[in-house]
Design an enzyme around this catalytic site. Structure first.
Site, short mmCIF file in Angstrom:
data_model
loop_
_atom_site.label_atom_id
_atom_site.label_comp_id
_atom_site.label_asym_id
_atom_site.label_seq_id
_atom_site.Cartn_x
_atom_site.Cartn_y
_atom_site.Cartn_z
N THR A 175 0.88 -1.18 0.00
CA THR A 175 0.00 0.00 0.00
C THR A 175 0.91 1.23 0.00
O THR A 175 1.65 1.45 0.97
CB THR A 175 -0.90 0.03 1.25
N LYS A 234 -7.78 1.06 -2.50
CA LYS A 234 -7.26 0.59 -1.20
C LYS A 234 -7.18 1.74 -0.18
O LYS A 234 -7.53 1.58 0.98
CB LYS A 234 -5.87 -0.03 -1.44
N LYS A 280 0.51 5.41 8.33
CA LYS A 280 1.00 5.64 6.97
C LYS A 280 -0.17 5.72 5.99
O LYS A 280 -0.24 6.62 5.15
CB LYS A 280 1.93 4.46 6.63
#
Ligand code: NAD
Length: 343
Positions: free
Chosen positions: A134, A209, A286
């Site tokens: 990701t 995502k 993150k």
């Protein structure tokens, strides 16, 4: 000088084994499990899987080979010391790294220059790169276009389903890339997951995502708030969880990853093992940062997302020991802050 027969045979053997071989780079919480599914299912299909593993921590690759090579006689598990070696060895490369800086380093610094050499020597060589990290959408697009310049193909294929899904081979892959690259990747992805969704061109898998994790990051905090509030009102955590999970508040954060110990007596969420073995708080921070960055680029508003990002950041600042624990440990942070208030 003409190449000798032996030279040609060696070159052709290298081409054959490269075309049969898969390299997996990044054997962390997710990658180790995904690599095992890919390796073991490829072995069942062909009986002679060629598999190459690589990690910045060499012990992870050694452990992978030691754990599985005896179980699968005939399979070859080799260790690549660098991503460059992994790219030279295999025509299929899967990466599962922490985030943008590592993907940039591994692809721009190693894989792409290697593919220029490999494809330059033999134009018939084919390479498919699948990155399941990701990371930032723009970095992923730049890297994919670097791979395309070598004659290779690349998709972004981030996953949803967590470590449990990685272990069970039931992940969802959210794919960005050309139709052709998607078709090539589908058989590989189907050995590690159950739902494989083509979201659009390069970067589209990551866009999907990032939006999903924005929802998840916010939900996990509010479930922790509700579980603490309920207990302070005298509710048993298992009863409260069963009410929420059969009502309109039910979500993955409450029904699978419930942060309150004893809330899910028939399941084993990270809170039952001291918040180990899940999705690290640092990784969730993150992902909230990725959402925040793309939101400011596209001038979208994220009032709840920004608040959640701030909370995860404070968790790590105030209780650094929670950075590597599952992000549902935000529950411990809220609980501790609550007891400070009552003192
Ligand atoms: P992790 O930190 O456990 O694993 C990353 C691995 O990459 C480590 O083994 C590390 O040593 C290796 N690595 C780092 N730099 C490297 C380099 N330069 N060369 C080779 N190896 C290198 O992370 P994870 O939990 O497995 O997550 C990986 C990715 O998947 C992240 O982007 C994360 O956001 C995403 N993700 C994680 C989960 C989860 O539940 N853990 C769920 C969905 C998505």
């Amino acid at each position: 000088m003409r190449p000798s027969l032996r030279c040609l045979q060696a070159a052709s053997a290298a081409v054959t084994s490269r075309s049969k071989s898969t390299s997996f780079i990044g054997l962390g919480q997710m990658g180790y499990q995904m690599a095992y599914n890919l390796f073991s299912k490829q072995y069942l299909q062909t009986n002679d899987a060629y598999f190459v593993v690589c990690d910045a921590l060499p012990g992870s690759a050694v452990a992978f080979r030691e754990n599985f090579s005896k179980q699968y006689p005939g399979a070859q598990i080799n260790i690549a010391n660098t991503p460059e070696e992994a790219a030279r060895a295999s025509s299929r490369i899967v990466t599962m790294l922490p985030s943008s800086p590592q993907v940039k380093t591994v692809y721009t610094g190693s894989i792409i220059p290697t593919l220029h050499k490999v494809h330059g020597v033999n134009a018939n060589e084919e390479t498919l790169c699948i990155d399941s990290t990701t990371l930032d959408v723009e970095v992923a697009r730049q890297v994919a276009s670097g791979v395309a310049e070598t004659g290779g193909k690349m998709i972004d294929a981030p996953v949803s389903g967590g470590v449990t899904g990685a272990k069970a081979g039931t992940l969802s892959f959210l794919v960005g890339g050309t139709e052709n690259a998607f078709e090539m990747a589908h058989p590989v992805l189907s050995l590690m997951g159950q739902r494989i969704i083509h979201c659009g061109p390069s970067g589209a898998g990551l866009a999907a995502k990032i939006c999903n994790n924005l929802v998840l990051g916010v939900q996990q905090i509010v479930v922790a708030e509700a579980m603490l509030l309920g207990q302070s009102l005298g509710l048993d955590p298992a009863i409260l969880a069963s009410v929420i999970n059969s009502s309109t508040g039910g979500c993955w954060a409450s029904s699978v990853n419930n942060p309150a110990p004893s809330a899910l007596p028939e399941k084993s969420p990270p809170c039952e093992r001291e918040y180990e073995g899940g999705f690290a708080t640092a990784l969730m921070l993150k992902d909230m940062g990725l959402a925040s960055d793309v939101a400011s680029q596209t001038k979208s508003l994220l009032p709840l997302g920004e608040a959640a990002k701030q909370i995860y950041s404070t968790v790590i600042e105030k209780q650094p020991e929670l950075a590597r624990k599952d992000f549902s440990s935000v529950y411990c942070f809220l609980k501790d802050q609550g007891s400070l208030r009552t003192q």
